[in-house]
Design an enzyme around this catalytic site. Structure first.
Site, PDB file in Angstrom:
ATOM      1  N   LEU A  40       0.852  -1.197   0.000  1.00 11.60           N
ATOM      2  CA  LEU A  40       0.000   0.000   0.000  1.00 11.60           C
ATOM      3  C   LEU A  40       0.884   1.243   0.000  1.00 11.60           C
ATOM      4  O   LEU A  40       1.958   1.257   0.591  1.00 11.60           O
ATOM      5  CB  LEU A  40      -0.906  -0.022   1.233  1.00 11.60           C
ATOM      6  N   THR A  43       4.134   3.712  -5.506  1.00  8.02           N
ATOM      7  CA  THR A  43       5.458   4.283  -5.769  1.00  8.02           C
ATOM      8  C   THR A  43       5.733   5.407  -4.777  1.00  8.02           C
ATOM      9  O   THR A  43       6.817   5.498  -4.188  1.00  8.02           O
ATOM     10  CB  THR A  43       5.483   4.875  -7.199  1.00  8.02           C
ATOM     11  N   ALA A 119      -3.349  -8.504  -9.686  1.00 12.82           N
ATOM     12  CA  ALA A 119      -4.639  -8.699 -10.367  1.00 12.82           C
ATOM     13  C   ALA A 119      -4.432  -8.844 -11.865  1.00 12.82           C
ATOM     14  O   ALA A 119      -3.651  -8.090 -12.458  1.00 12.82           O
ATOM     15  CB  ALA A 119      -5.536  -7.497 -10.098  1.00 12.82           C
ATOM     16  N   HIS A 449       3.741  37.970   9.254  1.00 13.61           N
ATOM     17  CA  HIS A 449       5.140  38.378   9.336  1.00 13.61           C
ATOM     18  C   HIS A 449       5.808  37.655  10.500  1.00 13.61           C
ATOM     19  O   HIS A 449       5.212  37.550  11.564  1.00 13.61           O
ATOM     20  CB  HIS A 449       5.223  39.888   9.564  1.00 13.61           C
TER      21      HIS A 449
END
Ligand code: FAD
Ligand code: NAD
Length: 472
Positions: A40, A43, A119, A449
Site C-alpha cells: 500500500l 510508488t 490482479a 510576518h
C-alpha cells in the site's frame, strides 16, 4: 479452485491514486476491495515522493553540519559530523513503514477490504488475484478503478543491473557512492543528484536537452544552476548517454557531447532517471476494451475509460505524473460512482521540484500566457528582500516569487517561485488560482510576518506597481 468475491468497487493499485479512491468509496458506503501487489502507498510512499524527501532532508541537515564544522557562522560551530548512509536509509524505511501501515488502518476504518496480490483481468469487470501464498481469488465488480501507476524507464543500451541503477535502488543504498553519475537532469535526477552531492558524493549530470529541468523556465532554474556550479556538480547538457562501460575494474558512463564527440566519466553508480512509463502490461488491460492515448489509458473529464463502469486515474492516464493529481482523481471517481456530480477540471496542478533551491510552478508563465493571446503584467519579488528568508541559511540565494496576471482584469494566471522552502507556498498559490483570485484579492489579504508568504503578497504589490519592501 479459486475462491470468488463480488463488490461494488474494485480498485487495482494502492498508490496515492488508488488508496484515496478506496477510502472515499468506503466512506460513501460502497462495498470496496483494493488490490496491490507491491505494498500500500504505491510508488509514492514506498520508493518515490516520501523516500526521496527523507533523503533530501537528511542530506540538507548533513550539509549544514559540515558547513558549521568548516566555518563558524551564526555563532554555531560543530565538530566532525559523520554520515552513516545505512542509518539514513533505515530512518527513511521507518517513515515509509509508519505511513504504509497508516494507509492500511485508514482503509480498514473505511471498511475497505485489502488484498495483497497481483490482479489480472479476464474481462472489464472480472480479475483473478494471485496472492503471495500462491492462492488465487476471482473478483467481479460493478465498477473498476484502474490505478496501476508507472515504473522507471530503462535505457535499452544500459539496462538496470550492476552499477547502473534506477531511483528505486538509489533510495535503498546503504553506502554512499563516492562518484555518482546521473543520466537525466529532470525531477528525479536533480532531486537525488543534489541530495547525494550534499551527502558528499562527487556528482555529474548528463542531460540530453540543452537545459536541465525542461518543464521550468530559464529565469526560474537559474538559482538551481548557480547552486550546482557553486557546489561543483558537473553539468553536461546537450549530451546523450550511450552506455555503461566496465574497464579495469571500473565503471564509466559513455556519452556523446554537444559536439558529437564521445566522452566518458568514471562512476561508482550510474543513476538513470530518464522518465517513467505507465504500467499497462502484464495485467490483462488488453481484455478490458478501453481506448489508449499514446502509452496511457484514455479517459474523459470524469476519468471514465471507453468501457462503461471502468475508470482510470493517476500516472496510468498521463501527465502530470504527480501524486496529488492521482489523489484528486481517486477521490473524484469514488464520488462519481456514488452518484455525485463531479468532473476533473482543475485550473492548474501545482508542481514542485525539491531541488536546492526549491521550485514551484502553478498556472501559466508569462511566455505561456502570451502564447495563449493574453496581455499580462508581472511582478517579481526577490527573496533577498524578505526578512524571513534572510533568517534562514541560504534562504535568499537568488530566489524570488513571480506573479503573472491578466492586464485587463488583474486575474492571476500564474505564480512561480524559486527559493529555500518555497514548496510550502504551493498551497496558497494553488488556492489563489483555483479561486480565480485577482491581484487585489491577494494584496488585500494580511500575510503573516515574518514568513515567506509575504513574498507572494509583495510579488502581487510589485505587479500592481507599489511594493513596500523593494523600490517600485
Ligand atoms: P503508483 O504510486 O505507481 O501506484 C500503483 C500501484 O499499483 C503500485 O503499488 C503497483 O505495485 C500496483 N499495481 C500495478 N498493477 C497492479 C496489478 N495488476 N495488481 C496489483 N497491483 C498492481 N510526485 C509528487 O507529486 N511529488 C513528489 O515529490 C514526487 N517524488 C517522486 C520521487 C520519485 C523518486 C519517484 C519515482 C516519483 C515521485 N513522484 C512524486 C511521482 C509519484 O510517485 C507518482 O505520480 C504517484 O505515485 C502516482 O500514483 P499512482 O497511484 O498513479 O501510481
Ligand atoms: P523527467 O521527465 O523529469 O526527466 C527526465 C530527463 O531525462 C529529461 O530532462 C530528459 O531530457 C532526460 N533524458 C532522456 N533520455 C536521456 C538520455 N538518453 N540521456 C540523457 N538525458 C536523457 O523524468 P524523471 O526525473 O525520471 O521523473 C519522472 C516523473 O516523476 C517526473 O516527470 C515527475 O512527474 C515525477 N516526479 C515528480 C517529483 C516531484 O513532484 N517533486 C519528483 C520526482 C519525480
Amino acid at each position: 479452485m479459486a475462491q470468488s468475491k463480488t463488490c461494488q468497487v474494485l480498485v487495482v493499485g494502492g498508490g496515492p491514486g488508488g488508496y484515496p479512491a478506496a477510502i472515499r468509496a468506503g466512506q460513501l458506503g460502497l462495498d470496496t476491495i483494493i488490490v496491490d501487489k507491491h505494498g500500500l502507498g504505491g510508488t509514492c510512499l514506498n520508493r518515490g515522493c516520501i523516500p526521496s524527501k527523507a533523503f533530501i532532508h537528511a542530506s540538507s541537515k548533513y550539509e549544514e553540519m559540515v558547513h558549521h564544522a568548516q566555518k563558524d557562522e551564526m555563532g554555531l560551530k560543530i565538530a566532525d559530523p559523520t554520515l552513516d548512509m545505512a542509518g539514513v536509509t533505515a530512518w527513511k524505511d521507518g517513515i515509509v513503514s509508519k505511513l504504509t501501515k497508516g494507509v492500511g488502518q485508514l482503509l480498514k476504518a473505511a471498511k475497505v477490504e485489502t488484498i495483497a496480490g497481483w490482479a489480472t483481468f479476464q474481462n472489464a469487470k472480472t480479475c483473478v488475484v494471485e496472492m503471495e501464498n500462491g492462492e488465487t481469488v476471482e473478483i467481479t465488480a460493478e465498477h473498476v478503478i484502474l490505478a496501476t501507476g508507472s515504473k522507471e524507464t530503462e535505457l535499452p543500451f544500459m539496462p538496470f543491473g550492476g552499477n547502473v541503477i534506477g531511483s528505486t535502488e538509489a533510495l535503498e543504498l546503504t553506502e554512499r557512492p563516492e562518484k555518482l553519475v546521473v543520466v537525466g537532469g529532470g525531477y528525479i535526477g536533480l532531486e537525488l543528484g543534489i541530495a547525494f552531492r550534499k551527502m558528499g558524493s562527487e556528482v555529474a549530470v548528463v542531460e540530453a536537452l540543452d537545459s536541465i529541468l525542461p518543464s521550468y523556465d530559464k529565469e526560474l532554474i537559474r538559482p538551481v544552476q548557480m547552486w550546482l556550479k557553486k557546489n561543483k556538480v558537473a553539468l553536461h547538457t546537450g549530451c546523450k548517454a550511450k552506455g555503461a562501460v566496465e574497464e579495469g575494474g571500473q565503471t564509466f558512463l559513455e556519452f556523446e557531447d554537444a559536439k558529437g564527440q564521445t566522452q566518458r566519466i568514471e562512476a561508482d553508480k550510474i543513476l538513470v532517471a530518464v522518465g517513467r512509463k505507465p504500467v499497462t502490461e502484464g495485467w490483462g488491460l488488453e481484455n478490458m476494451g478501453v481506448d489508449m492515448d499514446g502509452p496511457f489509458v484514455k479517459i474523459d473529464h470524469q476519468c471514465r475509460t471507453a468501457m462503461r463502469g471502468v475508470y482510470a486515474i493517476g500516472d496510468l492516464v498521463g501527465e502530470p505524473l504527480l501524486a496529488h493529481k492521482a489523489t484528486k482523481q481517486g477521490e473524484l471517481v469514488a464520488e462519481i460512482i456514488a452518484g455525485h456530480k463531479r468532473a476533473y477540471d482543475p485550473v492548474s496542478v501545482a508542481a514542485v521540484c525539491f531541488t536546492e533551491p526549491e521550485l514551484v510552478g502553478v498556472g501559466l508563465t508569462p511566455d505561456e500566457a502570451k502564447a495563449k493571446g493574453e496581455t499580462v503584467i508581472t511582478g517579481k519579488f526577490p527573496l533577498a528582500a524578505s526578512g524571513r528568508a534572510l533568517t534562514m541559511e541560504g534562504g535568499a540565494d537568488g530566489g524570488f516569487v513571480r506573479v503573472t496576471a491578466r492586464e485587463s482584469d488583474h486575474v492571476i494566471l500564474g505564480i512561480h517561485a524559486v527559493g529555500k522552502h518555497v514548496s510550502e507556498l504551493s498551497g496558497e498559490f494553488a488556492l489563489a488560482l483555483e479561486m480565480g483570485a485577482t491581484l487585489e484579492d491577494v494584496a488585500g489579504t494580511i500575510h503573516v510576518h515574518p514568513t515567506l508568504t509575504e513574498g507572494f503578497a509583495e510579488g502581487v504589490l510589485t505587479a500592481l506597481g507599489h511594493p513596500i519592501h523593494i523600490s517600485a
